[in-house]
Design a protein around this motif. Structure first.
Motif, mmCIF file in Angstrom:
data_model
loop_
_atom_site.group_PDB
_atom_site.id
_atom_site.type_symbol
_atom_site.label_atom_id
_atom_site.label_comp_id
_atom_site.label_asym_id
_atom_site.label_seq_id
_atom_site.Cartn_x
_atom_site.Cartn_y
_atom_site.Cartn_z
ATOM 1 N N SER A 3 -40.627 -5.699 -30.394
ATOM 2 C CA SER A 3 -41.964 -5.344 -29.916
ATOM 3 C C SER A 3 -42.452 -6.439 -28.978
ATOM 4 N N VAL A 4 -43.222 -6.022 -27.979
ATOM 5 C CA VAL A 4 -43.763 -6.935 -26.977
ATOM 6 C C VAL A 4 -45.242 -6.616 -26.809
ATOM 7 N N VAL A 5 -46.057 -7.654 -26.697
ATOM 8 C CA VAL A 5 -47.481 -7.494 -26.444
ATOM 9 C C VAL A 5 -47.822 -8.307 -25.203
ATOM 10 N N CYS A 6 -48.496 -7.679 -24.272
ATOM 11 C CA CYS A 6 -48.937 -8.342 -23.043
ATOM 12 C C CYS A 6 -50.453 -8.474 -23.117
ATOM 13 N N PRO A 7 -50.961 -9.685 -23.322
ATOM 14 C CA PRO A 7 -52.415 -9.847 -23.435
ATOM 15 C C PRO A 7 -53.128 -9.504 -22.137
ATOM 16 N N ALA A 8 -54.360 -9.160 -22.239
ATOM 17 C CA ALA A 8 -55.138 -8.731 -21.073
ATOM 18 C C ALA A 8 -55.467 -9.895 -20.134
ATOM 19 N N ASP A 9 -55.239 -11.125 -20.540
ATOM 20 C CA ASP A 9 -55.631 -12.272 -19.708
ATOM 21 C C ASP A 9 -54.471 -12.818 -18.863
ATOM 22 N N THR A 10 -53.489 -11.981 -18.541
ATOM 23 C CA THR A 10 -52.347 -12.445 -17.748
ATOM 24 C C THR A 10 -52.280 -11.694 -16.430
ATOM 25 N N ASN A 11 -51.390 -12.154 -15.544
ATOM 26 C CA ASN A 11 -51.156 -11.476 -14.279
ATOM 27 C C ASN A 11 -50.046 -10.443 -14.389
ATOM 28 N N VAL A 12 -49.346 -10.405 -15.528
ATOM 29 C CA VAL A 12 -48.263 -9.445 -15.716
ATOM 30 C C VAL A 12 -48.829 -8.061 -16.002
ATOM 31 N N CYS A 13 -49.865 -7.992 -16.818
ATOM 32 C CA CYS A 13 -50.519 -6.723 -17.135
ATOM 33 C C CYS A 13 -51.907 -6.717 -16.514
ATOM 34 N N ASN A 14 -52.385 -5.558 -16.142
ATOM 35 C CA ASN A 14 -53.696 -5.416 -15.528
ATOM 36 C C ASN A 14 -54.778 -5.771 -16.549
ATOM 37 N N ASP A 51 -45.630 -2.402 -26.510
ATOM 38 C CA ASP A 51 -44.645 -1.346 -26.683
ATOM 39 C C ASP A 51 -43.585 -1.879 -27.646
ATOM 40 N N SER A 52 -42.808 -0.984 -28.212
ATOM 41 C CA SER A 52 -41.743 -1.404 -29.129
ATOM 42 C C SER A 52 -40.553 -0.470 -28.972
ATOM 43 N N SER A 53 -39.410 -0.935 -29.437
ATOM 44 C CA SER A 53 -38.205 -0.111 -29.413
ATOM 45 C C SER A 53 -37.376 -0.381 -30.656
ATOM 46 N N SER A 54 -36.493 0.556 -30.958
ATOM 47 C CA SER A 54 -35.630 0.446 -32.122
ATOM 48 C C SER A 54 -34.233 0.909 -31.735
ATOM 49 N N ASP A 55 -33.220 0.124 -32.109
ATOM 50 C CA ASP A 55 -31.837 0.464 -31.797
ATOM 51 C C ASP A 55 -30.982 0.309 -33.045
ATOM 52 N N ASP A 56 -30.058 1.248 -33.244
ATOM 53 C CA ASP A 56 -29.033 1.116 -34.272
ATOM 54 C C ASP A 56 -27.821 0.469 -33.631
ATOM 55 N N LEU A 57 -27.359 -0.646 -34.196
ATOM 56 C CA LEU A 57 -26.249 -1.399 -33.617
ATOM 57 C C LEU A 57 -25.050 -1.390 -34.554
ATOM 58 N N THR A 58 -23.875 -1.355 -33.961
ATOM 59 C CA THR A 58 -22.622 -1.462 -34.703
ATOM 60 C C THR A 58 -21.878 -2.669 -34.171
ATOM 61 N N GLY A 59 -21.358 -3.495 -35.064
ATOM 62 C CA GLY A 59 -20.637 -4.690 -34.659
ATOM 63 C C GLY A 59 -19.451 -4.952 -35.563
ATOM 64 N N TRP A 60 -18.979 -6.169 -35.542
ATOM 65 C CA TRP A 60 -17.822 -6.566 -36.347
ATOM 66 C C TRP A 60 -18.175 -7.805 -37.158
ATOM 67 N N LEU A 61 -17.396 -8.038 -38.194
ATOM 68 C CA LEU A 61 -17.584 -9.239 -39.008
ATOM 69 C C LEU A 61 -16.232 -9.786 -39.423
ATOM 70 N N ALA A 62 -16.204 -11.082 -39.670
ATOM 71 C CA ALA A 62 -14.999 -11.751 -40.148
ATOM 72 C C ALA A 62 -15.418 -12.960 -40.967
ATOM 73 N N THR A 81 -36.467 -2.843 -24.311
ATOM 74 C CA THR A 81 -37.521 -2.472 -23.379
ATOM 75 C C THR A 81 -38.846 -2.750 -24.048
ATOM 76 N N GLY A 82 -39.504 -3.802 -23.597
ATOM 77 C CA GLY A 82 -40.766 -4.178 -24.222
ATOM 78 C C GLY A 82 -41.927 -3.397 -23.672
ATOM 79 N N ILE A 83 -42.186 -3.550 -22.378
ATOM 80 C CA ILE A 83 -43.289 -2.838 -21.740
ATOM 81 C C ILE A 83 -42.735 -2.179 -20.490
ATOM 82 N N PRO A 84 -42.873 -0.873 -20.353
ATOM 83 C CA PRO A 84 -42.334 -0.210 -19.170
ATOM 84 C C PRO A 84 -43.144 -0.565 -17.917
ATOM 85 N N VAL A 85 -42.510 -0.462 -16.764
ATOM 86 C CA VAL A 85 -43.201 -0.661 -15.498
ATOM 87 C C VAL A 85 -44.168 0.503 -15.300
#
Length: 121
Positions: free
Chosen positions: A31-42, A50-61, A90-94
């Protein structure tokens, strides 16, 4: 969770040294939060998130040792390295006139040392 096998060698009748390997599964939540006091977000829009969730598969040893303490009690210690690879986050979409967007990737791995006792009936 994981699914793995192990192969070992009896050093003594009561001591097993083993290696383990397999496939691992996890869920990555970002999850990503863009505060209102920055130049990145209006600033006029307030805080944007915004937030995202992914199921990941990997390996272990890993490797470990297991020993019989009594006829019914065994002790085990093991080290396991797990690698889930790289996941896009993907934190915050364009959004036109709202945010430049925030995206990135996460390289997810872990190291674990476990100990345990088992009692056989």
């Amino acid at each position: 969770g994981d699914l793995r096998g192990r192969v070992g060698y009896l050093v003594r009748p009561s001591v097993l040294v083993f290696a383990t390997a397999g496939v691992a599964f996890t869920e990555l939540n970002t999850s990503v939060v863009c505060p209102a006091d920055t130049n990145v977000c209006n600033p006029a829009l307030g805080t944007v998130g915004d937030s995202s969730s992914d199921d990941l598969t990997g390996w272990l040893a890993g490797f470990g040792v297991e020993t019989a303490l009594t006829d019914n009690l065994t002790a085990r210690a093991e080290y396991i390295f797990t690698d889930y690879g790289r996941a896009d986050a993907t934190g915050i979409p364009v959004m036109l006139f709202q945010s430049f967007g925030v995206t990135g990737d996460v390289d997810l791995s872990s190291d674990a040392v476990t100990i345990g006792l088992a009692y056989t009936f």
